[in-house]
Design an enzyme around this catalytic site. Structure first.
Site, PDB file in Angstrom:
ATOM      1  N   THR A 131       1.570  -3.350 -57.809  1.00 45.05           N
ATOM      2  CA  THR A 131       2.135  -2.912 -59.249  1.00 45.05           C
ATOM      3  C   THR A 131       3.615  -2.151 -59.279  1.00 45.05           C
ATOM      4  O   THR A 131       4.536  -2.448 -59.939  1.00 45.05           O
ATOM      5  CB  THR A 131       1.153  -2.457 -60.114  1.00 45.05           C
ATOM      6  OG1 THR A 131      -0.064  -3.281 -60.156  1.00 45.05           O
ATOM      7  CG2 THR A 131       1.586  -2.105 -61.605  1.00 45.05           C
ATOM      8  N   CYS A 132       3.431  -1.161 -58.205  1.00 42.04           N
ATOM      9  CA  CYS A 132       4.719  -0.240 -57.947  1.00 42.04           C
ATOM     10  C   CYS A 132       5.864  -1.331 -57.712  1.00 42.04           C
ATOM     11  O   CYS A 132       6.790  -1.070 -58.120  1.00 42.04           O
ATOM     12  CB  CYS A 132       4.205   0.673 -57.117  1.00 42.04           C
ATOM     13  SG  CYS A 132       2.875   1.859 -57.671  1.00 42.04           S
ATOM     14  N   SER A 133       5.416  -1.958 -56.580  1.00 42.44           N
ATOM     15  CA  SER A 133       6.584  -2.568 -56.062  1.00 42.44           C
ATOM     16  C   SER A 133       7.253  -4.035 -56.787  1.00 42.44           C
ATOM     17  O   SER A 133       8.246  -4.426 -56.871  1.00 42.44           O
ATOM     18  CB  SER A 133       6.317  -3.238 -54.532  1.00 42.44           C
ATOM     19  OG  SER A 133       6.506  -1.946 -53.615  1.00 42.44           O
TER      20      SER A 133
END
Length: 160
Positions: free
Chosen positions: A48-50
């Site tokens: 999700t972060c990337s």
């Protein structure tokens, strides 16, 4: 208890990667006399972060700066080497300041840490974004469920 709008950010020291290697940088160096958009992710290179959080800030980099922001920064409870590799991998060098909060000292001091040891990840940051003006918190968005809806670049653009 987490930090509230109107509060001054606590003293903090982060690590950044420079051409000469890792360097400590203080919150005062980052925030004093500047308008900064800071967003936090639970972990560099995580899906999700990337794939969902960081890309919005990269894509909207110029639009955010055009609204009077001096610096866009991302913080994560990762070491400086991981944050540097993530910056290079994502194309963030020169656009976003990648701040390593290796021991989680900053996220703990603002009350936005979370314990993910049940999943083997240990202490991590909650997913959030904030606008900081001269060291003072003016806007805070904290995700309350998985995904990026409250702390993404689109929301920050609406708030600037």
């Amino acid at each position: 208890m987490s930090i509230s709008v109107g509060d001054k950010l606590p003293d903090a020291t982060f690590k950044i990667m420079t051409a000469d290697g890792p360097k400590a940088i203080t919150g005062a160096e980052i925030f004093d006399g500047k308008k900064v958009v800071l967003f936090a992710v639970p972990g560099a290179f995580t899906p999700t972060c990337s794939n969902n959080h960081l890309p919005g800030y990269l894509e909207n980099h110029d639009a955010i700066l055009a609204r009077g922001v001096d610096t866009i920064a991302v913080v994560s409870v990762n070491d400086v080497y991981v944050m540097s590799a993530w910056s290079r991998f994502a194309g963030g060098d020169g656009k976003i300041l990648f701040l390593a909060d290796g021991n989680g000292d900053f996220v703990k001091s603002v009350g936005l840490d979370q314990d993910l040891s049940g999943g083997g990840l240990g202490l991590r940051s909650k997913r959030f974004s904030m606008i900081v003006d001269n060291g003072k918190l003016t806007t805070l968005n904290v995700e309350t469920k998985p995904g990026v809806s409250e702390s993404g670049a689109a929301k920050i653009l609406e708030q600037l």
